[in-house]
Design an enzyme around this catalytic site. Structure first.
Site, PDB file in Angstrom:
ATOM      1  N   GLY D 197      25.680  11.871  34.999  1.00 11.70           N
ATOM      2  CA  GLY D 197      24.552  11.206  35.807  1.00 11.70           C
ATOM      3  C   GLY D 197      23.857  10.355  34.747  1.00 11.70           C
ATOM      4  O   GLY D 197      24.212  10.244  33.643  1.00 11.70           O
ATOM      5  N   LEU D 223      32.550   9.340  40.026  1.00 14.23           N
ATOM      6  CA  LEU D 223      31.583   8.967  39.082  1.00 14.23           C
ATOM      7  C   LEU D 223      31.669   9.788  37.620  1.00 14.23           C
ATOM      8  O   LEU D 223      31.750  10.948  37.987  1.00 14.23           O
ATOM      9  CB  LEU D 223      30.159   8.942  39.700  1.00 14.23           C
ATOM     10  CG  LEU D 223      29.018   8.609  38.440  1.00 14.23           C
ATOM     11  CD1 LEU D 223      28.932   7.183  38.082  1.00 14.23           C
ATOM     12  CD2 LEU D 223      27.675   8.801  38.964  1.00 14.23           C
ATOM     13  N   ASP D 224      31.833   9.386  36.458  1.00 17.16           N
ATOM     14  CA  ASP D 224      31.878  10.067  35.414  1.00 17.16           C
ATOM     15  C   ASP D 224      33.090  10.945  35.631  1.00 17.16           C
ATOM     16  O   ASP D 224      33.320  11.876  34.603  1.00 17.16           O
ATOM     17  CB  ASP D 224      30.922  10.884  35.146  1.00 17.16           C
ATOM     18  CG  ASP D 224      29.423  10.054  35.167  1.00 17.16           C
ATOM     19  OD1 ASP D 224      29.715   9.072  34.808  1.00 17.16           O
ATOM     20  OD2 ASP D 224      28.413  10.507  35.417  1.00 17.16           O
ATOM     21  N   GLU D 225      34.255  10.733  36.053  1.00 19.43           N
ATOM     22  CA  GLU D 225      35.361  11.631  36.359  1.00 19.43           C
ATOM     23  C   GLU D 225      36.605  11.097  35.889  1.00 19.43           C
ATOM     24  O   GLU D 225      37.604  11.783  36.217  1.00 19.43           O
ATOM     25  CB  GLU D 225      35.282  12.211  37.543  1.00 19.43           C
ATOM     26  CG  GLU D 225      34.080  13.225  37.603  1.00 19.43           C
ATOM     27  CD  GLU D 225      34.296  14.766  38.092  1.00 19.43           C
ATOM     28  OE1 GLU D 225      35.456  14.832  38.741  1.00 19.43           O
ATOM     29  OE2 GLU D 225      33.495  15.384  37.895  1.00 19.43           O
TER      30      GLU D 225
END
Lengths: 280, 280, 280, 280
Positions: D197, D223-225
């Protein structure tokens, strides 16, 4: 000197009892506010080092008062975090120079880069992109003394606080170095004291090392031997060619040089004989 | 040789076209199952290196078949992941020895430690805690030749695959080293090639370095000059004394030595002249 | 209190002007010699932290005098570098316990390990090798409250300054933790705050990370959430299995735990809310 | 396809016996010379990955022949080391973009940067210094769908092989991401999976961590994965402010992004589910 920005007080002297109490007493009495404070005593040389950041307007006779309290040959320096004037010397490689120019263009360097001097014309392009004056002073057909005389003629017009050797690949004479005592910062492309001299990546490849590094240091009379400011390393493997080691090393070099400049330009570095004391 | 555990095939020879195809062809034809495979070509020396782990029972004439396909002077070794026999030589410092003894006692070392030999009695206690035979062979009043003769008399009773110098602080003669070619592993307490010789931490302190390290390497004729297996470093600061640098260095030493032994004992290391090729 | 060894003075309180001057004034007046000194101001919480090592015999009313000069709710602690009493709690894994036992047996730990408590019998052997009392207190068939009550009954006989969780794999209740506020140190097998909870190496493997790590922290009410003392990492690759990541992680765990204990046992660590201030 | 530069053959498929032998057999038969070769078997998914660099002119039916030998659903890609076309998306921060522009201007990136797109005008200056087309597409007053539609209209004119998110601070929709499957590389300003985040440095400061890091990864729906390509870290201390952590983090970010791009653009990275396999 009477500006309101953050002040930095740098003191080093022979160690004796009560120094911290006495020094902070002067600051306290004037109602100045200490932001951060660091001390170190070199037990081998019995030297005391202190760095104090404080806010407020320092009185005009602060230094006199401090000298009166301190041992006779104390070094006391009062400065601020304002940008320092810097001249960069380079040869052909762009990675360190380019990194500094970008940081400078975004005001991250705590420095005004006044000019770039090189013994080759290769880096004129990158300097121009960032509108920094570039002077090519070829060494060809000149003695080292003649060459350095020409360089000095340009350098002195910039009145630099520091000279940064951003991959300047020639040895500076003791005479030149003595003009800028502890004010020339060099990036050496190896993990000193391993691989002094030219072509350290080829040496590292030949030796089959598993880690390579870079060293930023002040320049003194002996090549590759001044006080070390910062070092860093990265792993390499048998599968890396000299070229790949060189490329990997460049990323370390530019990072170490930028970090050491950040320390020097923020007045966080004392020179203590052939070592540095760093307050970070 | 006909065991069912994991087999390891180690080949090195002059490079030529089709080697991987030919070698894997033999394995494939016998229905052996490749678990992992690694190749490397040293472009400078034009040498080919290949390490293959495979399961299944290797046929008795596997090596003959491979030799028939490979260049005349190929080195072909077939081994397994079974524990190797190891003798540890040390002097007075316990940190590397202690770390290996704990790993050994929990069967993490891929080795049988057959015995510990030291030129001082200091480490007898730690060896006894782990029920490992300890032999003190003092060097005092003896020539190097005499001392090594006594050591060898003990070592040979253990028939070791490898000798580990876990802070053995004496120089081994070329004659002794030649008896265990590329089978003696030493941990050097510095980031070679910086600070060769004795007392590297004192040297590092004097030089004011910002990073110290350790190097595990095979021992050859020249002191501190054999093929490097692993290196690691940690940062130090001006505030660290020689004693603190030494203590910090010890933690790196024992970690680097254990890591390099893990590589060697799992047959992941080739020696290529004065370098190592590591398949990890 | 009147011993001649190195004294350590630890002060934290709300920040205000002149603190360093006042504190060093008391020390100076008594003719005590400052060996090293560190200060830090947490600007967010406006808290002042100071750690002073000094030699000489501290007068009996030193603390009273200091309290008189400092803000009302100042914390002032005077201690020495003498060994602290420590109890180690573990479960089945030996690597952290074994490392601490070796360091302890060579007097490198600044601690007296009074005893080892485990909820399984597995580690009795290694404790016995080092002649440290071992108590197995199984948790089976007991509530957490009952189990911890039995543990506490043993722990309190040792009157420990600190409890070290050297891979103790059960969650301690807030009630137990509150008995040893900021005196329980845990090693967590991941780079917190990534991979909280059980089986972090399996999580790391699943996520395909390229670096794994370990975190030593004080234990507070929330699992895996106390103030972090030290962290370290090592690179991993796609070729590493969960088992290999676990093994690599263990070497980091034991190094981080030993390093954090060294800091704590030398009184170099302040707790500042959910953070630590470290004077090293 | 019939160029003489270095060819790269990328194969992944379900693992089965004899794959290496069969694949190298085709290459050998055509007299092509293998420069380097790497294989990996994902034992969990039973997937085989192989990357082969070879010189010589690949025959037109090489891929057909390979497919005939391999399992039905094998992925076979033949490419070269020629520069890939890249579009960079950014927001306001210059450090990653600037670093890539300098590398690009000295032809070190293995890429042609076709253009820079930002949702703010701030970075136009740095793009202009390097004569790279810059397009500002503000997101203000637009839905995400509308904004991305405008971005896509520009992106598609560049026909990029890869999109690099060099600190592009908006979340891309699954619809947009699906247009460039495993072809969008993002630099995340934390050591994922810690601090997902926004504002990870503020989170890191609050948590009191001792190490911060950066993660380069492919972007997928979450997101961010996406699959992680590279990560790196640097130590921080209690004395660092959020601003200083951010600055330190930037140096890691730009280094990790450049390194991961080097791997991707040299075709050294396979995506294996949510992980990467890297042949370096």
């Amino acid at each position: 000197m009477n500006e309101v920005s953050t002040n930095i007080l740098l003191i080093h002297c022979p160690d004796e009892s009560g120094l911290i109490h006495k020094i902070t007493g002067v600051i306290y009495r004037y109602g100045l506010n200490i932001i951060s404070n660091g001390e170190f005593v070199d037990r081998v040389g019995n030297r005391f080092f202190m760095r104090t950041e404080f806010s407020g307007v320092p009185p005009t006779d602060l230094l006199h008062e401090l000298h009166a309290l301190l041992p006779a040959n104390a070094s006391v320096k009062l400065t601020t975090l304002k940008n320092k004037d810097v001249v960069i010397m380079a040869t052909k490689e762009h990675h360190c120079l380019g990194d500094l120019l970008i940081r400078h263009s975004y005001k991250e360097l705590n420095a005004n880069i006044k000019g770039v001097i090189s013994n080759y014309p290769d880096l004129e392009g990158i300097a121009k992109r960032f509108e920094i004056p570039f002077t090519c002073i070829s060494h060809e057909g000149k003695t080292r003394e003649e060459h350095e005389k020409e360089i000095y003629a340009v350098v002195k017009t910039y009145k630099p606080d520091f000279i940064v050797l951003a991959k300047y690949m020639r040895v500076l004479s003791p005479a030149f170095v003595s003009l800028f005592n502890n004010r020339i910062i060099n990036i050496h492309h190896s993990f000193l004291p391993a691989f002094t001299g030219a072509n350290p990546y080829a040496q590292a490849f030949e030796r089959g090392v598993k880690i390579i590094g870079a060293t930023a240091h002040f320049v003194n009379d002996s090549l590759d031997e001044g006080p070390i400011i910062a070092q860093s390393v990265i792993p390499v493997a048998h599968s890396h060619s000299v070229k790949e080691m060189t490329q990997a090393g460049r990323d370390v070099e530019k990072q170490v040089l930028a970090h050491s400049l950040d320390l020097v330009l923020k007045e966080k570095v004392f020179v203590d004989g052939n070592k540095t004391i760093i307050f970070d």
